[in-house]
Scaffold this motif. Structure first.
Motif, mmCIF file in Angstrom:
data_model
loop_
_atom_site.group_PDB
_atom_site.id
_atom_site.type_symbol
_atom_site.label_atom_id
_atom_site.label_comp_id
_atom_site.label_asym_id
_atom_site.label_seq_id
_atom_site.Cartn_x
_atom_site.Cartn_y
_atom_site.Cartn_z
ATOM 1 N N ARG A 102 -5.984 -2.593 -10.563
ATOM 2 C CA ARG A 102 -4.828 -2.601 -9.035
ATOM 3 C C ARG A 102 -3.652 -3.034 -9.658
ATOM 4 N NH1 ARG A 102 -7.160 -6.877 -5.073
ATOM 5 N NH2 ARG A 102 -6.374 -8.842 -6.516
ATOM 6 N N LYS A 104 -2.191 -2.830 -12.833
ATOM 7 C CA LYS A 104 -1.916 -1.986 -13.207
ATOM 8 C C LYS A 104 -1.086 -0.972 -12.478
ATOM 9 C CE LYS A 104 -2.624 1.203 -16.976
ATOM 10 N NZ LYS A 104 -3.328 2.224 -18.013
ATOM 11 N N ASN A 105 -1.498 -0.515 -11.716
ATOM 12 C CA ASN A 105 -0.606 -0.133 -10.284
ATOM 13 C C ASN A 105 0.541 -1.024 -9.974
ATOM 14 O OD1 ASN A 105 -2.225 2.766 -10.491
ATOM 15 N ND2 ASN A 105 -3.773 1.956 -8.983
ATOM 16 N N ASN A 116 4.433 0.296 -10.031
ATOM 17 C CA ASN A 116 5.104 1.046 -8.878
ATOM 18 C C ASN A 116 6.009 -0.510 -8.948
ATOM 19 O OD1 ASN A 116 3.354 2.727 -8.264
ATOM 20 N ND2 ASN A 116 2.088 1.646 -7.181
ATOM 21 N N SER A 160 -4.151 5.006 -14.081
ATOM 22 C CA SER A 160 -3.553 4.910 -13.565
ATOM 23 C C SER A 160 -3.203 5.517 -12.068
ATOM 24 C CB SER A 160 -2.587 3.636 -13.903
ATOM 25 O OG SER A 160 -1.638 4.522 -13.986
ATOM 26 N N SER A 161 -2.385 5.222 -10.707
ATOM 27 C CA SER A 161 -1.994 6.186 -10.433
ATOM 28 C C SER A 161 -0.451 5.915 -10.176
ATOM 29 C CB SER A 161 -2.074 5.311 -8.223
ATOM 30 O OG SER A 161 -1.900 4.117 -8.067
ATOM 31 N N VAL A 162 0.130 5.554 -11.421
ATOM 32 C CA VAL A 162 1.355 5.324 -11.400
ATOM 33 C C VAL A 162 2.173 6.513 -11.603
ATOM 34 C CG1 VAL A 162 3.290 4.319 -13.163
ATOM 35 C CG2 VAL A 162 1.364 3.035 -11.692
ATOM 36 N N LYS A 189 -0.607 7.018 -18.666
ATOM 37 C CA LYS A 189 -1.191 6.948 -16.944
ATOM 38 C C LYS A 189 -2.337 5.392 -17.649
ATOM 39 C CE LYS A 189 -0.861 10.782 -13.566
ATOM 40 N NZ LYS A 189 -0.415 9.746 -12.697
#
Length: 300
Positions: free
Chosen positions: A226, A228-229, A233, A273-275, A300
């Protein structure tokens, strides 16, 4: 967070009252000056350590995990009686919540620093007027800059009042006989820097500073993914500075200098991550191309 441990920088922690917000180490380097009297530099160093660490800069009573640590390195290149020509490097870091890691906030080098000092004189500062010697004025300006960057990392626009105090100091400095204050001294002058920090153009960077630290780093110990995302962002907002004339925007350069290694560690591995890392690389290579060796290895 263990992967970030290599980014720690060491500072000497001075014993100060719990009400103090800054624990600073000061080093006066006089190796470039040929002089038989070196005691004046040692006295100056002790006096500055005492001045910074014994002054109550803020009424806030910070918790242990909020304490700021700072380094001041004054590199003297010339001395003419009681007048000194030098540069000053300023670094600060603050603890990350619920961890042993300290994150760098400020890392800059001011090469336009001249001051007057007589050994054993009392170092005092009055924020309502210029001292006439430029020593405590420059030091205090950077103390408030440190406080502003730190407060911004804990609350949105939390450093505004500290930055405004630094701006008042710079306004007095501009009318003095010392260089380094005037906007005519360049984009990295103290007045240019603080004015740009408080401009609307810097709003994106200040908001990012809060999100990066409070919503990102401060939650990584409990939830690495969380955090890291949230960091990624937040960093994507730097795309704002790829548009327009921000190539020499000093607040942006300060941020990238302080954070480049940390960003490289965070996005150098670990949980996926989802970045949008490809977008991040593109943005970083646009605003900070000299650090492309770091950006091109982000994952990621």
């Amino acid at each position: 967070m263990r992967k970030l441990a290599s980014l720690f920088f060491s500072v000497c922690v001075c014993t100060v009252a719990l009400s103090q917000s800054i624990m600073a180490d000061v080093k006066v380097d006089y190796s470039q000056v040929q002089s038989s009297n070196t005691q004046v530099y040692e006295t100056l160093q002790r006096s500055l350590i005492n001045f910074i660490n014994s002054t109550k800069w803020t009424d806030d009573r910070l918790k242990p995990h909020e304490r700021i640590e700072a380094n001041f390195l004054i590199l003297v290149s010339k001395r003419d009686n009681n007048r000194f020509t030098a540069s000053i490097q300023v670094q600060s870091r603050r603890p990350v919540f619920n961890s042993t890691y300290y994150t760098p906030l400020l890392n800059l080098n001011d090469t336009n620093f001249t001051f007057e000092y007589t050994e054993y004189e009392e170092l005092i500062f009055n924020e309502r007027k210029f001292s006439g010697k430029n020593l405590t004025d420059v030091i205090t300006y950077y103390v408030y800059l440190i406080l502003g960057y730190d407060a911004d990392s804990f609350s949105r626009d939390g450093g505004t009042e500290y930055f405004k105090t630094a701006q008042r100091i710079s306004n007095f400095g501009q009318s003095s006989r010392f260089s380094g204050w005037s906007e005519l001294d360049g984009l990295q002058s103290r007045t240019s820097l603080i004015n740009n920090i408080l401009k609307a153009d810097n709003k994106t960077l200040r908001t990012l500073n809060y999100q990066y630290h409070r919503n990102g780093l401060d939650v990584m110990a409990d939830n690495e993914l969380r955090g890291k995302n949230a960091i990624g962002n937040a960093l994507l907002q730097l795309e704002f500075y790829t548009r327009g004339s921000y190539a020499q925007f000093y607040p942006l350069e300060i941020f990238m200098t302080a954070k480049k290694d940390e960003i490289g560690k965070i996005f150098g591995g670990g949980q996926v991550s989802s970045v949008n890392v490809e977008k991040m690389k593109e943005t970083f290579n646009s605003i900070s191309p000299k650090n492309s060796s770091i950006w091109n290895n982000l994952k990621k």
